[in-house]
Design a protein around this motif. Structure first.
Motif, PDB file in Angstrom:
ATOM      1  N   PRO A 256       0.817  -1.225   0.000  1.00 24.75           N
ATOM      2  CA  PRO A 256       0.000   0.000   0.000  1.00 24.75           C
ATOM      3  C   PRO A 256       0.848   1.270   0.000  1.00 24.75           C
ATOM      4  O   PRO A 256       0.415   2.317  -0.487  1.00 24.75           O
ATOM      5  CB  PRO A 256      -0.814  -0.126   1.294  1.00 24.75           C
ATOM      6  N   GLU A 257       2.089   1.177   0.511  1.00 26.05           N
ATOM      7  CA  GLU A 257       2.968   2.347   0.563  1.00 26.05           C
ATOM      8  C   GLU A 257       3.774   2.519  -0.720  1.00 26.05           C
ATOM      9  O   GLU A 257       4.463   3.527  -0.904  1.00 26.05           O
ATOM     10  CB  GLU A 257       3.934   2.226   1.745  1.00 26.05           C
ATOM     11  N   GLY A 258       3.723   1.535  -1.617  1.00 27.65           N
ATOM     12  CA  GLY A 258       4.504   1.600  -2.843  1.00 27.65           C
ATOM     13  C   GLY A 258       5.293   0.327  -3.064  1.00 27.65           C
ATOM     14  O   GLY A 258       4.987  -0.719  -2.482  1.00 27.65           O
ATOM     15  N   VAL A 259       6.328   0.408  -3.901  1.00 22.10           N
ATOM     16  CA  VAL A 259       7.151  -0.763  -4.212  1.00 22.10           C
ATOM     17  C   VAL A 259       8.205  -0.951  -3.125  1.00 22.10           C
ATOM     18  O   VAL A 259       8.905  -0.009  -2.747  1.00 22.10           O
ATOM     19  CB  VAL A 259       7.827  -0.604  -5.594  1.00 22.10           C
ATOM     20  N   LYS A 260       8.311  -2.180  -2.623  1.00 20.78           N
ATOM     21  CA  LYS A 260       9.301  -2.516  -1.597  1.00 20.78           C
ATOM     22  C   LYS A 260      10.285  -3.521  -2.178  1.00 20.78           C
ATOM     23  O   LYS A 260       9.891  -4.516  -2.795  1.00 20.78           O
ATOM     24  CB  LYS A 260       8.612  -3.119  -0.371  1.00 20.78           C
ATOM     25  N   ALA A 261      11.583  -3.268  -1.978  1.00 24.15           N
ATOM     26  CA  ALA A 261      12.640  -4.154  -2.469  1.00 24.15           C
ATOM     27  C   ALA A 261      13.316  -4.846  -1.296  1.00 24.15           C
ATOM     28  O   ALA A 261      13.660  -4.197  -0.298  1.00 24.15           O
ATOM     29  CB  ALA A 261      13.673  -3.366  -3.272  1.00 24.15           C
ATOM     30  N   SER A 262      13.513  -6.156  -1.399  1.00 23.22           N
ATOM     31  CA  SER A 262      14.209  -6.895  -0.338  1.00 23.22           C
ATOM     32  C   SER A 262      14.914  -8.105  -0.935  1.00 23.22           C
ATOM     33  O   SER A 262      14.469  -8.660  -1.944  1.00 23.22           O
ATOM     34  CB  SER A 262      13.224  -7.344   0.745  1.00 23.22           C
ATOM     35  N   VAL A 263      16.009  -8.508  -0.326  1.00 22.43           N
ATOM     36  CA  VAL A 263      16.723  -9.709  -0.743  1.00 22.43           C
ATOM     37  C   VAL A 263      16.034 -10.909  -0.108  1.00 22.43           C
ATOM     38  O   VAL A 263      15.839 -10.961   1.110  1.00 22.43           O
ATOM     39  CB  VAL A 263      18.203  -9.652  -0.334  1.00 22.43           C
ATOM     40  N   GLN A 264      15.653 -11.880  -0.948  1.00 26.97           N
ATOM     41  CA  GLN A 264      14.946 -13.071  -0.479  1.00 26.97           C
ATOM     42  C   GLN A 264      15.619 -14.330  -1.028  1.00 26.97           C
ATOM     43  O   GLN A 264      16.242 -14.292  -2.099  1.00 26.97           O
ATOM     44  CB  GLN A 264      13.484 -13.038  -0.936  1.00 26.97           C
ATOM     45  N   ALA A 265      15.477 -15.415  -0.313  1.00 29.38           N
ATOM     46  CA  ALA A 265      15.955 -16.716  -0.790  1.00 29.38           C
ATOM     47  C   ALA A 265      14.840 -17.370  -1.604  1.00 29.38           C
ATOM     48  O   ALA A 265      13.722 -17.537  -1.120  1.00 29.38           O
ATOM     49  CB  ALA A 265      16.345 -17.603   0.381  1.00 29.38           C
TER      50      ALA A 265
ATOM     51  N   THR B 115      12.918   1.650  -7.306  1.00 32.23           N
ATOM     52  CA  THR B 115      12.282   2.643  -6.439  1.00 32.23           C
ATOM     53  C   THR B 115      10.783   2.779  -6.697  1.00 32.23           C
ATOM     54  O   THR B 115      10.076   3.426  -5.922  1.00 32.23           O
ATOM     55  CB  THR B 115      12.938   4.026  -6.644  1.00 32.23           C
ATOM     56  N   GLY B 116      10.312   2.192  -7.809  1.00 31.04           N
ATOM     57  CA  GLY B 116       8.902   2.297  -8.147  1.00 31.04           C
ATOM     58  C   GLY B 116       8.507   3.648  -8.709  1.00 31.04           C
ATOM     59  O   GLY B 116       7.321   3.977  -8.792  1.00 31.04           O
TER      60      GLY B 116
ATOM     61  N   GLY C  82       9.107   4.782 -11.810  1.00 32.08           N
ATOM     62  CA  GLY C  82       8.833   4.767 -13.246  1.00 32.08           C
ATOM     63  C   GLY C  82       8.025   3.541 -13.611  1.00 32.08           C
ATOM     64  O   GLY C  82       8.082   2.506 -12.926  1.00 32.08           O
ATOM     65  N   LYS C  83       7.275   3.627 -14.680  1.00 29.12           N
ATOM     66  CA  LYS C  83       6.458   2.497 -15.124  1.00 29.12           C
ATOM     67  C   LYS C  83       7.318   1.556 -15.969  1.00 29.12           C
ATOM     68  O   LYS C  83       7.162   1.433 -17.174  1.00 29.12           O
ATOM     69  CB  LYS C  83       5.247   2.994 -15.908  1.00 29.12           C
ATOM     70  N   ILE C  84       8.272   0.911 -15.296  1.00 25.31           N
ATOM     71  CA  ILE C  84       9.228   0.029 -15.965  1.00 25.31           C
ATOM     72  C   ILE C  84       8.735  -1.416 -15.954  1.00 25.31           C
ATOM     73  O   ILE C  84       8.808  -2.123 -16.958  1.00 25.31           O
ATOM     74  CB  ILE C  84      10.608   0.125 -15.277  1.00 25.31           C
ATOM     75  N   ILE C  85       8.243  -1.859 -14.800  1.00 24.61           N
ATOM     76  CA  ILE C  85       7.843  -3.258 -14.632  1.00 24.61           C
ATOM     77  C   ILE C  85       6.497  -3.491 -15.299  1.00 24.61           C
ATOM     78  O   ILE C  85       5.494  -2.873 -14.935  1.00 24.61           O
ATOM     79  CB  ILE C  85       7.761  -3.642 -13.143  1.00 24.61           C
ATOM     80  N   ARG C  86       6.497  -4.386 -16.280  1.00 24.02           N
ATOM     81  CA  ARG C  86       5.247  -4.747 -16.951  1.00 24.02           C
ATOM     82  C   ARG C  86       4.855  -6.192 -16.666  1.00 24.02           C
ATOM     83  O   ARG C  86       3.853  -6.679 -17.182  1.00 24.02           O
ATOM     84  CB  ARG C  86       5.374  -4.506 -18.459  1.00 24.02           C
ATOM     85  N   GLY C  87       5.655  -6.878 -15.865  1.00 23.35           N
ATOM     86  CA  GLY C  87       5.317  -8.218 -15.431  1.00 23.35           C
ATOM     87  C   GLY C  87       4.545  -8.173 -14.123  1.00 23.35           C
ATOM     88  O   GLY C  87       4.257  -7.106 -13.577  1.00 23.35           O
ATOM     89  N   ASP C  88       4.197  -9.335 -13.601  1.00 24.77           N
ATOM     90  CA  ASP C  88       3.444  -9.426 -12.353  1.00 24.77           C
ATOM     91  C   ASP C  88       4.393  -9.362 -11.156  1.00 24.77           C
ATOM     92  O   ASP C  88       5.535  -9.832 -11.213  1.00 24.77           O
ATOM     93  CB  ASP C  88       2.659 -10.743 -12.301  1.00 24.77           C
TER      94      ASP C  88
END
Length: 331
Positions: free
Chosen positions: A12-21, A50-51, A53-59
């Motif tokens: 809800p706050e926007g795009v979140k980036a994290s390192v995951q296994a 950072t969310g 720009g409209k770069i991501i067009r995948g799910d």
């Protein structure tokens, strides 16, 4: 087999980036499995992470990163075998399908090119999409007859990734390169790459003075777009060529037909994303042959781990990065 990846999730706050296994079963479809050694942080990556720009067009969840170099682990294609060192840039990776910020990635065989002889995997990602785009731009000028004896060529956004690569490539080919930049602190860096002189960003950024300005340039590599590109078009001499490869200054273009019909100017768009395979391989071979080890060292800003990509993305968007940031996934 589990491995680390930088995963983007929508909140809800926007795009979140994290390192995951992740597990290999999470990877997208493709006939080649690659162990990723290095990637890089481009302007487009920074917008995606950072969310902004409209770069991501995948799910979502989504793994970004528009380029990578790595070693083939498994292949269903006869074109590649385990152990081959391969590059992947463009074709929508990091936009439509998962990209390079993952220690393993599954890709389509036709997207890959072999790592050229003379380049290490690390050097290939110093070059990355930025250098590949710059080489396509230089090739476009040559293909349109813009030779070094024709006069000066201007590079806009010269201190950025594409711009600095273009300065080095064109200077190495014997052109007299004028670097347009808003960063006076970058002059020494660009001079070391081969820039002959400098132009304040505002001189072109204000746009054209008239529909057909005095001819100044035999050709240009424009990574800015907008009013800057309009000014360059109006100032390009007879039968010159402008390679347009970016839009950091805006996507709209307000110009006239006069430079095209009175001077025979060519505006050549550079699409590094879906560039055909044979041209793609030729560009990478040119890069391996023409860019010196010293130039690549100068253009390396720093190497970062996967978890530092979000912070580096913020720095790029704030204009605080000079040169290339490489993401090390080899450890």
């Amino acid at each position: 087999m589990r491995f680390d990846a930088l995963v983007l999730e929508k909140t809800p706050e926007g795009v979140k980036a994290s390192v995951q296994a992740l597990d290999e079963t999470r990877l997208p479809e493709g006939d080649v499995l690659v162990e990723v050694l290095y990637s890089s942080v481009n302007y487009k990556d920074a917008l995606a992470v950072t969310g902004r720009g409209k770069i991501i067009r995948g799910d979502y969840p989504f793994v970004p990163g528009i380029d990578l170099v790595g070693r083939v682990l498994a292949s269903e294609s006869p074109a590649w075998k385990p152990g081959d060192l391969v590059l992947c840039t463009g074709w929508g990776i990091g936009e439509n399908t998962w990209g390079g910020y993952s220690r393993r990635q599954r890709l389509r065989s036709e997207w890959l090119v072999p790592l050229p002889e003379g380049l290490t995997p690390l050097e290939a990602m110093v070059i990355g999409t930025a250098g590949f785009t710059a080489m396509l731009s230089a090739m476009a000028l040559a293909d349109h007859g813009v030779t070094p004896d024709r006069g000066e060529v201007v590079v806009t956004g010269a201190s950025g990734g594409v711009g600095s690569m273009a300065v080095a490539i064109l200077a190495g080919r014997g052109y007299r390169v004028v670097a347009s930049t808003g960063k006076a602190a970058a002059h020494d860096y660009l001079a070391a790459l081969g820039a002959a002189r400098f132009l304040p960003r505002e001189e072109l950024g204000a746009g054209p003075h008239r529909p057909l300005d005095s001819a100044r340039w035999a050709g240009a590599v424009d990574a800015v777009g907008g009013a800057t590109l309009a000014a360059v078009i109006s100032q390009t001499g007879r039968h010159g060529c402008i390679a347009a490869c970016g839009l950091a200054g805006g996507h709209e273009l307000h110009t006239t037909v006069f430079p095209f019909i009175l001077r025979g100017v060519t505006l050549q768009g550079i699409d590094s994303n879906t560039c055909p395979g044979p041209v793609r391989r030729r560009a990478w071979e040119n890069l391996a042959r023409e860019l010196s080890k010293e130039a690549l060292q100068r253009m390396t800003s720093r190497m970062i781990p996967l978890e530092a990509v979000p912070e580096a993305s913020e720095e790029i968007l704030a204009g605080r990065v000079q040169g290339r940031i490489v993401v090390d996934l080899s450890a």
